[in-house]
Design an enzyme around this catalytic site. Sequence first.
Site, PDB file in Angstrom:
ATOM      1  N   TYR A 117       0.851  -1.188   0.000  1.00  0.00           N
ATOM      2  CA  TYR A 117       0.000   0.000   0.000  1.00  0.00           C
ATOM      3  C   TYR A 117       0.881   1.230   0.000  1.00  0.00           C
ATOM      4  O   TYR A 117       1.811   1.336   0.807  1.00  0.00           O
ATOM      5  CB  TYR A 117      -0.894   0.003   1.245  1.00  0.00           C
ATOM      6  CG  TYR A 117      -1.846   1.182   1.324  1.00  0.00           C
ATOM      7  CD1 TYR A 117      -2.887   1.322   0.403  1.00  0.00           C
ATOM      8  CD2 TYR A 117      -1.704   2.152   2.322  1.00  0.00           C
ATOM      9  CE1 TYR A 117      -3.766   2.401   0.476  1.00  0.00           C
ATOM     10  CE2 TYR A 117      -2.595   3.229   2.404  1.00  0.00           C
ATOM     11  CZ  TYR A 117      -3.620   3.351   1.474  1.00  0.00           C
ATOM     12  OH  TYR A 117      -4.480   4.415   1.550  1.00  0.00           O
ATOM     13  N   ASP A 210       9.190   2.826   0.264  1.00  0.00           N
ATOM     14  CA  ASP A 210       8.124   3.460   1.027  1.00  0.00           C
ATOM     15  C   ASP A 210       8.285   3.019   2.478  1.00  0.00           C
ATOM     16  O   ASP A 210       7.901   1.915   2.852  1.00  0.00           O
ATOM     17  CB  ASP A 210       6.766   3.045   0.446  1.00  0.00           C
ATOM     18  CG  ASP A 210       5.606   3.709   1.182  1.00  0.00           C
ATOM     19  OD1 ASP A 210       5.820   4.210   2.312  1.00  0.00           O
ATOM     20  OD2 ASP A 210       4.492   3.712   0.622  1.00  0.00           O
ATOM     21  N   LYS A 238       3.646   8.830   8.792  1.00  0.00           N
ATOM     22  CA  LYS A 238       3.313   8.278  10.099  1.00  0.00           C
ATOM     23  C   LYS A 238       4.251   8.797  11.210  1.00  0.00           C
ATOM     24  O   LYS A 238       4.064   9.920  11.661  1.00  0.00           O
ATOM     25  CB  LYS A 238       3.230   6.753  10.013  1.00  0.00           C
ATOM     26  CG  LYS A 238       2.101   6.360   9.018  1.00  0.00           C
ATOM     27  CD  LYS A 238       1.583   4.968   9.063  1.00  0.00           C
ATOM     28  CE  LYS A 238       0.303   4.883   8.241  1.00  0.00           C
ATOM     29  NZ  LYS A 238       0.363   4.049   7.045  1.00  0.00           N
TER      30      LYS A 238
END
Length: 396
Positions: A117, A210, A238
């Site tokens: 994702y 990522d 995050k």
Amino acid sequence: MGSIGRDPLFAASGEGAELTDADGNRYVDWVMSWGPLVAGHAHPAVVEAVTRAAHRGTSFGAPTEAEVDLAAEVAERVPSAEMVRMVSSGTEAAMSAVRLARAATGRTRLLKFAGAYHGHSDALLADAGSGVATQGIPGSPGVPEAVTADTVVVPWNDVDAVDCAAAEHELAAILAEPYPANMGLVEPAAGFLEHLRRVADRTGAVLVFDEVISGFRVARGGAQEREGVTPDVTVLGKAIGGGLPAAAYAGPRELMERVAPAGDVYQAGTLSGNPLATAAGLATLRLLGAGAYEQLTATTRRLAEGLERAAGEAGVAVQVPWTTGLLTVFFSELPVAGFGDAQGCDRAAHAAFCRALLERGVYPPPSQFEAWFPSLAHTDDHVDRTLEAAAEAFAA
Ligand SMILES: *Cc1c(COP(=O)(O)O)cnc(C)c1O
């Protein structure tokens, strides 16, 4: 919560490793906002930094010292990060990294992995993990086929599939979560990340890691530091915002200077490098020294080994892969090496397990395709309470 047959949990407040919902129920929280809260809820140092920043003004649309300090901290920690561009979400960071890679190579094709994702930008919503997988959405309505036609998807940990795709397509970028955690945690096979580096070097593709989840979580400098494989561009999110909206993409000066206004690849954001978010991020990273990772490793190990033992005692077949700050309880008899294996898990049993934990005051990620997020605020007591609940939940 819908996928495990529960009403949503409405959060009222959080303190350390515990969350109180709107009905007054208190939980040991293993979701931790899905990753940002490595230091726990409302850490005093973070709250103070944000409060002080707010008193000085919440947004300027001009650079502030805090974003420079945060960028310097990122550059010092993350091997590939020479220059850093702040944005506000992981979605934006991944989307912008793709634009940069396409501009730098003059190519359009992207390679990504099934179950990975990278946020919800159109081109990256092909065979995606996280909520897309949980809700069983293969592609998303509203995303034109033409936009994902240039996204090539191959299975994780499959060297031959990567080689075939790289031979068949002129790739602008190879995108990987170096420690994929959006199909549940599925670590890279030995040598796989090195292989991606070699393929990128051979073909001229930009290697994008990522590290929105793994960055500042699995090690001080993320998975790339831990694995010794340096990508060209790194996507961060995050933890870098410590619970406020901050994210970034970073890379070598030569590449990053292509980004506007220094270069011609346009990207901007009204709230990018926001003073509250950068203050929270910087305060969080300053809590994450070497000792923090030892503690996070010990907490995660204790939890993972305890969950595996509790399942064994109840006669439930699970796999509990874990690394510093991340673990997943897969309801599977066999090890999970990729998205297909994750999709083959006993999701009904997993859902029942999650419901049973919630009834016992433990809040696990309610999806087979997500990771648990231990934090510095989780104590041995939180782990032990969780394991007691888990023993009953597995039995039930
Ligand atoms: C969460 C996540 C994103 C998206 O970040 P948002 O801030 O939710 O847009 C991108 N990549 C990975 C690996 C993620 O886990």
